[in-house]
Design a protein around this motif. Structure first.
Motif, PDB file in Angstrom:
ATOM      1  N   PRO A 189       0.826  -1.213   0.000  1.00  0.00           N
ATOM      2  CA  PRO A 189       0.000   0.000   0.000  1.00  0.00           C
ATOM      3  C   PRO A 189       0.861   1.266   0.000  1.00  0.00           C
ATOM      4  CG  PRO A 189      -0.797  -1.581   1.618  1.00  0.00           C
ATOM      5  CD  PRO A 189       0.509  -2.098   1.134  1.00  0.00           C
ATOM      6  N   ILE A 190       0.380   2.291  -0.663  1.00  0.00           N
ATOM      7  CA  ILE A 190       1.092   3.573  -0.687  1.00  0.00           C
ATOM      8  C   ILE A 190       1.049   4.203   0.700  1.00  0.00           C
ATOM      9  CG2 ILE A 190       0.924   5.938  -1.557  1.00  0.00           C
ATOM     10  CD1 ILE A 190       0.322   4.900  -4.244  1.00  0.00           C
ATOM     11  N   GLU A 191       2.187   4.756   1.110  1.00  0.00           N
ATOM     12  CA  GLU A 191       2.301   5.412   2.405  1.00  0.00           C
ATOM     13  C   GLU A 191       2.367   6.930   2.212  1.00  0.00           C
ATOM     14  OE1 GLU A 191       2.474   3.963   5.386  1.00  0.00           O
ATOM     15  OE2 GLU A 191       2.857   1.841   4.933  1.00  0.00           O
ATOM     16  N   PRO A 192       1.846   7.706   3.168  1.00  0.00           N
ATOM     17  CA  PRO A 192       2.047   9.158   3.099  1.00  0.00           C
ATOM     18  C   PRO A 192       3.541   9.484   3.166  1.00  0.00           C
ATOM     19  CG  PRO A 192       0.404   8.571   4.767  1.00  0.00           C
ATOM     20  CD  PRO A 192       1.074   7.297   4.352  1.00  0.00           C
ATOM     21  N   GLN A 193       3.961  10.448   2.399  1.00  0.00           N
ATOM     22  CA  GLN A 193       5.374  10.835   2.384  1.00  0.00           C
ATOM     23  C   GLN A 193       5.522  12.343   2.418  1.00  0.00           C
ATOM     24  OE1 GLN A 193       8.174   8.798  -0.139  1.00  0.00           O
ATOM     25  NE2 GLN A 193       6.688   7.196  -0.648  1.00  0.00           N
ATOM     26  N   GLN A 194       6.696  12.788   2.846  1.00  0.00           N
ATOM     27  CA  GLN A 194       7.033  14.201   2.805  1.00  0.00           C
ATOM     28  C   GLN A 194       7.588  14.542   1.427  1.00  0.00           C
ATOM     29  OE1 GLN A 194       6.483  16.530   5.197  1.00  0.00           O
ATOM     30  NE2 GLN A 194       5.404  14.891   6.296  1.00  0.00           N
ATOM     31  N   PRO A 195       7.244  15.719   0.906  1.00  0.00           N
ATOM     32  CA  PRO A 195       7.764  16.090  -0.412  1.00  0.00           C
ATOM     33  C   PRO A 195       9.250  16.397  -0.346  1.00  0.00           C
ATOM     34  CG  PRO A 195       6.622  17.931   0.569  1.00  0.00           C
ATOM     35  CD  PRO A 195       6.401  16.764   1.481  1.00  0.00           C
ATOM     36  N   THR A 196       9.904  16.321  -1.467  1.00  0.00           N
ATOM     37  CA  THR A 196      11.311  16.686  -1.612  1.00  0.00           C
ATOM     38  C   THR A 196      11.412  17.760  -2.694  1.00  0.00           C
ATOM     39  OG1 THR A 196      11.485  14.704  -2.996  1.00  0.00           O
ATOM     40  CG2 THR A 196      12.330  14.542  -0.760  1.00  0.00           C
ATOM     41  N   PRO A 197      12.487  18.539  -2.697  1.00  0.00           N
ATOM     42  CA  PRO A 197      12.545  19.726  -3.575  1.00  0.00           C
ATOM     43  C   PRO A 197      12.284  19.459  -5.048  1.00  0.00           C
ATOM     44  CG  PRO A 197      14.299  19.814  -1.956  1.00  0.00           C
ATOM     45  CD  PRO A 197      13.651  18.476  -1.785  1.00  0.00           C
ATOM     46  N   GLU A 198      12.653  18.286  -5.547  1.00  0.00           N
ATOM     47  CA  GLU A 198      12.466  18.039  -6.975  1.00  0.00           C
ATOM     48  C   GLU A 198      10.992  17.902  -7.368  1.00  0.00           C
ATOM     49  OE1 GLU A 198      12.898  13.935  -5.102  1.00  0.00           O
ATOM     50  OE2 GLU A 198      13.831  15.929  -4.892  1.00  0.00           O
ATOM     51  N   LEU A 199      10.109  17.807  -6.380  1.00  0.00           N
ATOM     52  CA  LEU A 199       8.675  17.693  -6.669  1.00  0.00           C
ATOM     53  C   LEU A 199       7.976  19.040  -6.764  1.00  0.00           C
ATOM     54  CD1 LEU A 199       7.597  14.727  -4.321  1.00  0.00           C
ATOM     55  CD2 LEU A 199       8.416  14.634  -6.678  1.00  0.00           C
ATOM     56  N   LEU A 200       8.710  20.114  -6.572  1.00  0.00           N
ATOM     57  CA  LEU A 200       8.122  21.445  -6.502  1.00  0.00           C
ATOM     58  C   LEU A 200       7.237  21.756  -7.715  1.00  0.00           C
ATOM     59  CD1 LEU A 200       7.955  24.251  -5.120  1.00  0.00           C
ATOM     60  CD2 LEU A 200       9.991  24.900  -6.442  1.00  0.00           C
ATOM     61  N   GLY A 201       5.966  22.030  -7.450  1.00  0.00           N
ATOM     62  CA  GLY A 201       5.048  22.488  -8.481  1.00  0.00           C
ATOM     63  C   GLY A 201       4.776  21.507  -9.599  1.00  0.00           C
TER      64      GLY A 201
ATOM     65  N   ASP B  43      -3.062   0.132  -3.914  1.00  0.00           N
ATOM     66  CA  ASP B  43      -3.813   0.231  -2.667  1.00  0.00           C
ATOM     67  C   ASP B  43      -3.514   1.573  -2.008  1.00  0.00           C
ATOM     68  OD1 ASP B  43      -4.942  -0.015  -0.167  1.00  0.00           O
ATOM     69  OD2 ASP B  43      -4.133  -2.011   0.238  1.00  0.00           O
ATOM     70  N   GLY B  44      -4.547   2.411  -1.874  1.00  0.00           N
ATOM     71  CA  GLY B  44      -4.364   3.725  -1.259  1.00  0.00           C
ATOM     72  C   GLY B  44      -5.087   3.880   0.059  1.00  0.00           C
ATOM     73  N   ALA B  45      -5.412   2.775   0.728  1.00  0.00           N
ATOM     74  CA  ALA B  45      -6.204   2.838   1.955  1.00  0.00           C
ATOM     75  C   ALA B  45      -5.507   3.620   3.075  1.00  0.00           C
ATOM     76  CB  ALA B  45      -6.526   1.422   2.443  1.00  0.00           C
ATOM     77  N   LYS B  46      -4.184   3.755   2.998  1.00  0.00           N
ATOM     78  CA  LYS B  46      -3.451   4.477   4.039  1.00  0.00           C
ATOM     79  C   LYS B  46      -3.328   5.970   3.759  1.00  0.00           C
ATOM     80  CE  LYS B  46      -0.638   0.545   5.581  1.00  0.00           C
ATOM     81  NZ  LYS B  46       0.741   0.060   5.837  1.00  0.00           N
ATOM     82  N   VAL B  47      -3.769   6.413   2.566  1.00  0.00           N
ATOM     83  CA  VAL B  47      -3.573   7.819   2.215  1.00  0.00           C
ATOM     84  C   VAL B  47      -4.867   8.559   1.872  1.00  0.00           C
ATOM     85  CG1 VAL B  47      -1.155   7.608   1.478  1.00  0.00           C
ATOM     86  CG2 VAL B  47      -3.008   7.144  -0.157  1.00  0.00           C
TER      87      VAL B  47
END
Length: 408
Positions: free
Chosen positions: A33-45, A253-257
Motif C-alpha cells: 500500500p502507498i504510504e504518506p510521504q514528505q515532499p522533496t525539492p524536486e517535486l516542486l510544483g 492500494d491507497g487505503a493508508k492515504v
C-alpha cells in the motif's frame, strides 16, 4: 439436486473457480500500500489537481481541508463546477482566501455525446497549468491524508508509471451499507487482478477516478478525456485507452492515504454505485458476458447451492423420522446426494471459505469505527447473490440519470 443438475453446475463453476484462483495466487506479488510521504525539492510544483463538482456542498469540506494540507508539490487546485445550486463554489472561494492555490471555474454547457464528469475533468485539464508534469483528478467525496500527493508521485516516478490510480478506504456508517457495500466491491475483486498487480492485458486494467494521477504529456497525447467522453466509467475507459497505447498503468492500494464516503445508506449505494460497477462502457460485449458468467459461478451461486443442500438434508432427516413420503421418494432424495452432488457441495463450501478469506483481506479497506451495525460487515457474503443480481440488472441498461444530471 439430481446428478445431472450437479454435473451441469460443476461444468459452470469449475473453470470459473480456476480463473479465480489464478488471480488470487497473484496476491503475494502485490505492490505494498502507498504510504504518506514528505515532499522533496524536486517535486516542486509538479502537480495540478482538478476536482469536478456538482452540488457537493455537504461533502466537499473534508477534501478542501485535506488538499490545503498538501505541500509545495501541488501547484494549483482547480475546482470545475457544473453550475451547482447549493453553494459549492462559495466554499471553494472561501478556501481560496486561505490558500491561493485554489480556484474555481464553471465548465461550458455539456455538449452532445459527453457525460458530465469526464466533461468537467476535460475542461479542468485544458485550463490547468502546462508547467505541471502531472494531472491529478480527485472526486469531491474523498478525504485525503497529509502526504497523499507526495507519496503518490514518488510511487509513480519510482515505478515508471504513466498513470496511477488508488483504491481508497471506504467509510461506512449505516447497517444496510455495512452488509451490502462489501458484497458489491467484491464483484470487482472477483473479476480483476488485486490492487497492486501490474496487469499486462490493457482490456483487463482497473482504475479508480476518485484518485487518478496521469502524466500531463500522456493525457495530452490521448486527447484528454475525449476518448472517454460518453462513458459512465470514464476512469476505467480512459485508463484502458492509455494502456492500449503502450503506457504503463497501475492500480494500487491507497487505503493508508485517502478515505471516501461515497453514498448515504444501502439504497443509495445500490442505486448509484451499482450502476457503474458493471463497467460495460469500458468492456467488449464478449468480455462483459465472460465477467457475468464468472460472477454468477463463483459469487452468486455458492450460497444458493449450499442452502439448497441444507434444505434437502432437512427433508431427508424429516422423512426418516416421520415417513410421510413414499420409499421411492426417499430413495430419490438419498440418490441425489451421490458423488457429483457431494463434489458440488465441497466445491461451493470451498468457494464460500475463499469468500470469507477475501473479506478478511479487505477489512483494512473499510473504516467502520463510527458505523452502526458494523458487525454486519462480516455477514456481507450473504448479500452476494443480491450484489451479482445488481450487476446483471445494470449490465445492459444505459443510465438516464447520473450524479444529478439527466441524460436522454
Amino acid at each position: 439436486m439430481t446428478n445431472a443438475i450437479s454435473l451441469l453446475l460443476l461444468a459452470i463453476q469449475v473453470p470459473a473457480t480456476a480463473i479465480l484462483l489464478s488471480r488470487l495466487l497473484k496476491g503475494p506479488r502485490r505492490h505494498p500500500p502507498i504510504e504518506p510521504q514528505q515532499p522533496t525539492p524536486e517535486l516542486l510544483g509538479k502537480v495540478s489537481v482538478v476536482v469536478p463538482t456538482l452540488n457537493e456542498a455537504l461533502r466537499i469540506s473534508p477534501l478542501l481541508a485535506g488538499l490545503s494540507l498538501q505541500s509545495y508539490e501541488v501547484r494549483e487546485i482547480v475546482v470545475v463546477d457544473s453550475n451547482s445550486s447549493d453553494g459549492t463554489p462559495d466554499l471553494v472561494k472561501a478556501m481560496q482566501q486561505k490558500d491561493p492555490r485554489f480556484r474555481v471555474m464553471t465548465d461550458d454547457p455539456l455538449p452532445p455525446g459527453w457525460v458530465g464528469r469526464p466533461w468537467a475533468l476535460h475542461n479542468g485539464f485544458l485550463h490547468s497549468s502546462e508547467a505541471s508534469e502531472w494531472f491529478l483528478g480527485l472526486d469531491a467525496d474523498i478525504q485525503p491524508h497529509p502526504g497523499l500527493v507526495a507519496g503518490l508521485m514518488k510511487t509513480a516516478e519510482a515505478g515508471g508509471y504513466d498513470l496511477v490510480s488508488l483504491s481508497p478506504q471506504f467509510i461506512l456508517k449505516y447497517p444496510g451499507e455495512c452488509w451490502l457495500q462489501p458484497a458489491l466491491l467484491m464483484t470487482l475483486l472477483y473479476r480483476f487482478d488485486p490492487a497492486g498487480i501490474d496487469t499486462q492485458q490493457p482490456e483487463r486494467v482497473m482504475a479508480n477516478g476518485q484518485c487518478f494521477l496521469c502524466r500531463r504529456s500522456v493525457l495530452a497525447a490521448v486527447g484528454g478525456y475525449s476518448s472517454a467522453s460518453s462513458s459512465f466509467c470514464d476512469d476505467v475507459t480512459l485508463a484502458r485507452n492509455i494502456a492500449v497505447q503502450g503506457y504503463k498503468v497501475g492500480f494500487l492500494d491507497g487505503a493508508k492515504v485517502l478515505k471516501v464516503r461515497m453514498y448515504e445508506g444501502a439504497m443509495e449505494t445500490w442505486k448509484e454505485w451499482g450502476r457503474s460497477l458493471d463497467l460495460k462502457d469500458a468492456t467488449s460485449r464478449s468480455q462483459l458476458w465472460g465477467d457475468l458468467w464468472l460472477l454468477f459461478a463463483v459469487q452468486g451461486l455458492p450460497l444458493l447451492i449450499i442452502l439448497t443442500y441444507l434444505l434437502i438434508s432437512v427433508s431427508l432427516s424429516h422423512s426418516k423420522q416421520t415417513p410421510l413420503i413414499g420409499i421411492e421418494t426417499q430413495t430419490r432424495l438419498i440418490a441425489s446426494l451421490h458423488t457429483p452432488s457431494l463434489v458440488l457441495l465441497g466445491l461451493n463450501l470451498f468457494l464460500l471459505a475463499i469468500r470469507f478469506g477475501m473479506l478478511l483481506a479487505i477489512a483494512p479497506s473499510y473504516d467502520r469505527q463510527s458505523a452502526k451495525g458494523s458487525w454486519l460487515f462480516w455477514l456481507s457474503p450473504f448479500a452476494d447473490p443480491l450484489a451479482v443480481l445488481r450487476i446483471f440488472l445494470s449490465a445492459f441498461r444505459t443510465p438516464r440519470e447520473w450524479r444529478g444530471r439527466k441524460y436522454i
